[in-house]
Design a protein around this motif. Sequence first.
Motif, mmCIF file in Angstrom:
data_model
loop_
_atom_site.group_PDB
_atom_site.id
_atom_site.type_symbol
_atom_site.label_atom_id
_atom_site.label_comp_id
_atom_site.label_asym_id
_atom_site.label_seq_id
_atom_site.Cartn_x
_atom_site.Cartn_y
_atom_site.Cartn_z
ATOM 1 N N LEU A 80 12.902 51.359 17.229
ATOM 2 C CA LEU A 80 11.492 51.695 17.416
ATOM 3 C C LEU A 80 11.244 52.166 18.849
ATOM 4 O O LEU A 80 10.532 53.152 19.073
ATOM 5 N N SER A 81 11.844 51.521 19.802
ATOM 6 C CA SER A 81 11.695 51.919 21.199
ATOM 7 C C SER A 81 12.273 53.317 21.426
ATOM 8 O O SER A 81 11.682 54.128 22.149
ATOM 9 N N THR A 82 13.402 53.610 20.820
ATOM 10 C CA THR A 82 13.993 54.953 20.933
ATOM 11 C C THR A 82 13.033 56.000 20.376
ATOM 12 O O THR A 82 12.838 57.058 20.982
ATOM 13 N N TYR A 83 12.428 55.711 19.241
ATOM 14 C CA TYR A 83 11.441 56.621 18.649
ATOM 15 C C TYR A 83 10.268 56.844 19.609
ATOM 16 O O TYR A 83 9.834 57.980 19.819
ATOM 17 N N LEU A 84 9.756 55.765 20.194
ATOM 18 C CA LEU A 84 8.640 55.889 21.130
ATOM 19 C C LEU A 84 9.023 56.723 22.348
ATOM 20 O O LEU A 84 8.252 57.598 22.785
ATOM 21 N N TRP A 85 10.211 56.492 22.919
ATOM 22 C CA TRP A 85 10.639 57.257 24.088
ATOM 23 C C TRP A 85 10.856 58.730 23.757
ATOM 24 O O TRP A 85 10.534 59.613 24.564
ATOM 25 N N LEU A 86 11.396 59.018 22.578
ATOM 26 C CA LEU A 86 11.579 60.421 22.185
ATOM 27 C C LEU A 86 10.233 61.107 21.962
ATOM 28 O O LEU A 86 10.051 62.264 22.340
ATOM 29 N N THR A 87 9.293 60.396 21.365
ATOM 30 C CA THR A 87 7.954 60.955 21.164
ATOM 31 C C THR A 87 7.300 61.270 22.509
ATOM 32 O O THR A 87 6.655 62.303 22.669
ATOM 33 N N ILE A 88 7.487 60.394 23.479
ATOM 34 C CA ILE A 88 6.952 60.633 24.827
ATOM 35 C C ILE A 88 7.669 61.822 25.474
ATOM 36 O O ILE A 88 7.032 62.693 26.063
ATOM 37 N N ALA A 89 8.986 61.872 25.366
ATOM 38 C CA ALA A 89 9.756 62.959 25.977
ATOM 39 C C ALA A 89 9.375 64.315 25.381
ATOM 40 O O ALA A 89 9.284 65.314 26.102
ATOM 41 N N TRP A 90 9.137 64.353 24.075
ATOM 42 C CA TRP A 90 8.757 65.602 23.409
ATOM 43 C C TRP A 90 7.268 65.896 23.552
ATOM 44 O O TRP A 90 6.818 66.973 23.175
ATOM 45 N N ASP A 91 6.485 64.966 24.076
ATOM 46 C CA ASP A 91 5.035 65.090 24.246
ATOM 47 C C ASP A 91 4.345 65.529 22.949
ATOM 48 O O ASP A 91 3.551 66.469 22.924
ATOM 49 N N VAL A 92 4.656 64.830 21.885
ATOM 50 C CA VAL A 92 4.078 65.147 20.571
ATOM 51 C C VAL A 92 2.562 65.016 20.641
ATOM 52 O O VAL A 92 2.032 64.017 21.120
ATOM 53 N N GLY A 93 1.873 66.028 20.184
ATOM 54 C CA GLY A 93 0.408 66.052 20.192
ATOM 55 C C GLY A 93 -0.198 66.673 21.422
ATOM 56 O O GLY A 93 -1.388 66.957 21.460
ATOM 57 N N GLY A 94 0.599 66.896 22.461
ATOM 58 C CA GLY A 94 0.087 67.505 23.682
ATOM 59 C C GLY A 94 -0.068 69.008 23.521
ATOM 60 O O GLY A 94 0.571 69.629 22.674
ATOM 61 N N GLY A 95 -0.917 69.586 24.325
ATOM 62 C CA GLY A 95 -1.115 71.031 24.256
ATOM 63 C C GLY A 95 -2.380 71.442 24.970
ATOM 64 O O GLY A 95 -2.779 70.824 25.954
ATOM 65 N N TYR A 96 -3.048 72.460 24.441
ATOM 66 C CA TYR A 96 -4.280 72.939 25.065
ATOM 67 C C TYR A 96 -5.129 73.692 24.052
ATOM 68 O O TYR A 96 -4.660 74.099 22.991
ATOM 69 N N ASN A 97 -6.401 73.847 24.409
ATOM 70 C CA ASN A 97 -7.357 74.685 23.681
ATOM 71 C C ASN A 97 -7.803 75.751 24.670
ATOM 72 O O ASN A 97 -8.240 75.427 25.764
ATOM 73 N N GLU A 98 -7.672 77.016 24.286
ATOM 74 C CA GLU A 98 -8.036 78.105 25.189
ATOM 75 C C GLU A 98 -9.025 79.038 24.503
ATOM 76 O O GLU A 98 -8.823 79.455 23.365
ATOM 77 N N PHE A 99 -10.084 79.339 25.232
ATOM 78 C CA PHE A 99 -11.130 80.244 24.758
ATOM 79 C C PHE A 99 -11.173 81.399 25.754
ATOM 80 O O PHE A 99 -11.517 81.200 26.910
ATOM 81 N N ASN A 100 -10.821 82.615 25.300
ATOM 82 C CA ASN A 100 -10.651 83.751 26.190
ATOM 83 C C ASN A 100 -11.596 84.878 25.786
ATOM 84 O O ASN A 100 -11.428 85.499 24.733
#
Length: 188
Positions: A80-100
Amino acid sequence: MVTSTPSTQKSILRYGVVGARRFSNYFWAVVVAIGGLGFFLAGLSSYLHQNLLPIGNPLELVFIPQGIAIGFYGVAALLLSTYLWLTIAWDVGGGYNEFNKETGQVKVFRYGFPGKNRTIEISCRMSDVQALRIIIREGFNPKRALYLRIKGRGEIPLTRVGQPLPLADLENQGAEIASFLGVPMEGL
């Protein structure tokens, strides 16, 4: 703590979205790793009849059934800890919203798990945006979220999953986006 900060220029509005790299995920990954390692070493100590832990005395444990059960829980926690660390390393859910306004495009970008669909990118024309919807639900399982209602696509979430944004930040961000796009706000 402000989680989504706008980056504004003349004609571009951009909000970062925090994914798995939150303090709570780091905290739980460390706690589960330490606990799992302790349980695994306690189970291994009972099997080897040699104390591998700096505290406690796991030599008093009988390997079957106590040592093997503790070792199993330790392995499960380490996985479970390995899963949590990999999720953090991959930054799952991170990103941005851009309005141009220059290109007339709205872009919603998020990172997912590795694979052929690692990045999730939704683009549409600003003219297709019908409204900005705010959902506020308090109680045991609170929900505070912003959605873009787009012609032919339904609603696209703009806020992070998990910890809800503070109400003031949500309203300010919603008002700024609705004003920038020139669309009505629904749900208030």
